[in-house]
Design a protein around this motif. Structure first.
Motif, PDB file in Angstrom:
ATOM      1  N   GLN A 173       0.841  -1.185   0.000  1.00  0.00           N
ATOM      2  CA  GLN A 173       0.000   0.000   0.000  1.00  0.00           C
ATOM      3  C   GLN A 173       0.884   1.245   0.000  1.00  0.00           C
ATOM      4  OE1 GLN A 173      -2.142  -0.748   3.692  1.00  0.00           O
ATOM      5  NE2 GLN A 173      -3.963  -1.355   2.560  1.00  0.00           N
ATOM      6  N   SER A 174       0.650   2.171  -0.919  1.00  0.00           N
ATOM      7  CA  SER A 174       1.346   3.454  -0.953  1.00  0.00           C
ATOM      8  C   SER A 174       2.865   3.265  -0.960  1.00  0.00           C
ATOM      9  CB  SER A 174       0.884   4.317   0.230  1.00  0.00           C
ATOM     10  OG  SER A 174       1.361   5.631   0.119  1.00  0.00           O
ATOM     11  N   GLU A 197      -1.614  -0.930  -4.246  1.00  0.00           N
ATOM     12  CA  GLU A 197      -2.720  -0.032  -3.900  1.00  0.00           C
ATOM     13  C   GLU A 197      -2.205   1.387  -3.709  1.00  0.00           C
ATOM     14  OE1 GLU A 197      -4.992   1.507  -0.155  1.00  0.00           O
ATOM     15  OE2 GLU A 197      -4.915  -0.691  -0.135  1.00  0.00           O
ATOM     16  N   ASN A 198      -2.773   2.345  -4.456  1.00  0.00           N
ATOM     17  CA  ASN A 198      -2.517   3.776  -4.274  1.00  0.00           C
ATOM     18  C   ASN A 198      -1.025   4.095  -4.134  1.00  0.00           C
ATOM     19  OD1 ASN A 198      -5.268   4.140  -4.368  1.00  0.00           O
ATOM     20  ND2 ASN A 198      -5.528   4.299  -2.159  1.00  0.00           N
ATOM     21  N   SER A 243      -6.895   1.165  -7.413  1.00  0.00           N
ATOM     22  CA  SER A 243      -6.799   2.617  -7.375  1.00  0.00           C
ATOM     23  C   SER A 243      -8.033   3.250  -6.748  1.00  0.00           C
ATOM     24  CB  SER A 243      -6.618   3.162  -8.799  1.00  0.00           C
ATOM     25  OG  SER A 243      -6.524   4.566  -8.791  1.00  0.00           O
ATOM     26  N   ASP A 247      -8.384   9.469  -3.903  1.00  0.00           N
ATOM     27  CA  ASP A 247      -7.149   9.565  -3.128  1.00  0.00           C
ATOM     28  C   ASP A 247      -6.713  11.027  -3.068  1.00  0.00           C
ATOM     29  OD1 ASP A 247      -4.499   9.458  -2.153  1.00  0.00           O
ATOM     30  OD2 ASP A 247      -4.206   7.464  -3.003  1.00  0.00           O
ATOM     31  N   PRO A 252      -4.713   9.775  -8.382  1.00  0.00           N
ATOM     32  CA  PRO A 252      -4.972   8.530  -9.125  1.00  0.00           C
ATOM     33  C   PRO A 252      -4.226   8.456 -10.449  1.00  0.00           C
ATOM     34  CG  PRO A 252      -7.005   9.358  -8.168  1.00  0.00           C
ATOM     35  CD  PRO A 252      -5.972  10.415  -7.933  1.00  0.00           C
ATOM     36  N   MET A 255      -1.212   6.134 -10.277  1.00  0.00           N
ATOM     37  CA  MET A 255      -1.490   4.707 -10.467  1.00  0.00           C
ATOM     38  C   MET A 255      -1.745   4.391 -11.936  1.00  0.00           C
ATOM     39  SD  MET A 255      -1.395   2.488  -7.921  1.00  0.00           S
ATOM     40  CE  MET A 255      -2.712   1.265  -8.050  1.00  0.00           C
ATOM     41  N   THR A 275     -10.406   6.785  -0.735  1.00  0.00           N
ATOM     42  CA  THR A 275      -9.413   7.809  -0.454  1.00  0.00           C
ATOM     43  C   THR A 275      -8.098   7.098  -0.110  1.00  0.00           C
ATOM     44  OG1 THR A 275      -9.963   7.956   1.909  1.00  0.00           O
ATOM     45  CG2 THR A 275     -11.197   9.373   0.393  1.00  0.00           C
ATOM     46  N   HIS A 276      -7.082   7.867   0.276  1.00  0.00           N
ATOM     47  CA  HIS A 276      -5.774   7.240   0.427  1.00  0.00           C
ATOM     48  C   HIS A 276      -5.754   6.159   1.497  1.00  0.00           C
ATOM     49  CE1 HIS A 276      -1.537   6.919  -0.324  1.00  0.00           C
ATOM     50  NE2 HIS A 276      -1.284   6.975   0.958  1.00  0.00           N
ATOM     51  N   THR A 279      -9.329   3.098   1.004  1.00  0.00           N
ATOM     52  CA  THR A 279      -9.656   2.345  -0.208  1.00  0.00           C
ATOM     53  C   THR A 279      -9.923   0.885   0.121  1.00  0.00           C
ATOM     54  OG1 THR A 279      -8.439   3.828  -1.687  1.00  0.00           O
ATOM     55  CG2 THR A 279      -8.745   1.560  -2.434  1.00  0.00           C
TER      56      THR A 279
END
Length: 315
Positions: A173-174, A197-198, A243, A247, A252, A255, A275-276, A279
């Motif tokens: 994630q991130s 993810e994001n 996505s 976010d 987005p 991504m 959102t960030h 999600t």
């Protein structure tokens, strides 16, 4: 899983960490830009956010998880990582272990609600990596250091008796997604799939969005995380892109760019209200992951993905 507040009460983001520091005064903005350059590691890796994140790490037992253990791993450069391994007894025929690498704030205990879905609902073993300097792990985080941590964790999963014979999926994630890309690029023959993810294109391309006063310092950032440049090197590992279209931290479009440059087999899934940080609480999020994992482990092509089974849809 009705809201991000009930699932992730502890998770903060880099955006929330910085937004209180952004002020209208141009002079102060310049000062803060200088602080971003000289203190970028503290800002990119806010490991003490929320308060107590370095000392208070929730355990799986607190979430009613029975089959788990704390795994201590010593890295080649001498740091000690304190991680969680959750084993599953459900649908063991999947034969899957997920290596979970989280975002830039909080600790592994804050991600246990997510891990529990993988172990109890999906039937996967899941290993949550505690980066150096996070939670009860020693050291200070850096791009180079986190890559050592990730490789140490993967090596453990490939040799540990309970996970060595399973298919390994890397889930990030991130910031964890950026780390996952680097790890998979170097271990393509050892990994069955990659889940992002994001995730951002790079720290340098993200800075102007997160902290506009520092946009002219972006090229001087020494924590690079070059996801956009690295992803095309991944050729034989299927990639799932998740996505969140709302976010507020990672646009987005980052991504979408990563999806476009990916040359491996790939799958795009949008979460319209995500959102960030929430999600993963959106409808169908875990369905998409389950479909992706089960499709790969069953030997189907990406075009043959089937709807998730009813019990997974009740997550």
């Amino acid at each position: 899983m009705s809201s991000s507040e009930t699932i992730f009460p502890y998770i903060s983001s880099l955006y929330s960490y910085l937004k209180g520091a952004i002020v209208a005064s141009t002079g102060l903005a310049v000062l803060l830009s200088a602080l971003l350059y000289f203190k970028q590691s503290e800002i990119i890796y806010p490991r003490s956010v929320p308060a107590g994140a370095r000392t208070s790490v929730p355990t799986p037992q607190e979430f009613g998880i029975d089959d788990w253990e704390t795994v201590k791993l010593k890295t080649p450069d001498g740091e000690m990582l304190s991680n969680f391994l959750l084993r599953t007894s459900r649908r063991p025929q999947l034969g899957v272990t997920v290596l979970f690498m989280h975002g830039n704030a909080g600790n592994i205990g804050h991600r246990l609600p997510i891990a529990r879905v993988f172990s109890e609902q999906m039937g996967c073993h899941i290993f949550i990596l505690s980066y150096r300097g996070y939670g009860h792990s020693t050291g200070r985080p850096s791009e180079k250091g986190l890559m050592i941590d990730a490789q140490t964790a993967l090596n453990y999963l490939l040799t540990n008796p309970s996970t060595a014979g399973t298919s390994i999926f890397i889930y990030g994630q991130s910031l964890g997604g950026a780390l996952a890309i680097q790890l998979v690029a170097k271990n393509q023959d050892k990994v069955a799939g990659l889940i992002l993810e994001n995730t951002f294109r790079s720290i340098r391309t993200l800075i102007p969005t997160v902290f506009p006063p520092a946009k002219y310092l972006a090229r001087l950032c020494h924590q690079i995380w070059p996801s956009e440049a690295t992803l095309p090197a991944i050729k034989g590992v299927p990639v799932l892109f998740l996505s969140g279209l709302k976010d507020e931290l990672v646009p987005p479009s980052h991504m979408k760019t990563l999806y476009d440059v990916c040359t491996s087999t790939k799958l795009w899934r949008e979460l319209p209200e995500g959102t960030h940080n929430d999600t993963c609480a959106e409808e169908n999020y875990f369905d998409y992951i389950y479909d992706f994992i089960s499709d790969i482990t069953s030997g189907h092509s990406m075009d043959e993905i089937k709807p998730a089974s009813d019990d997974v849809k009740k997550i």
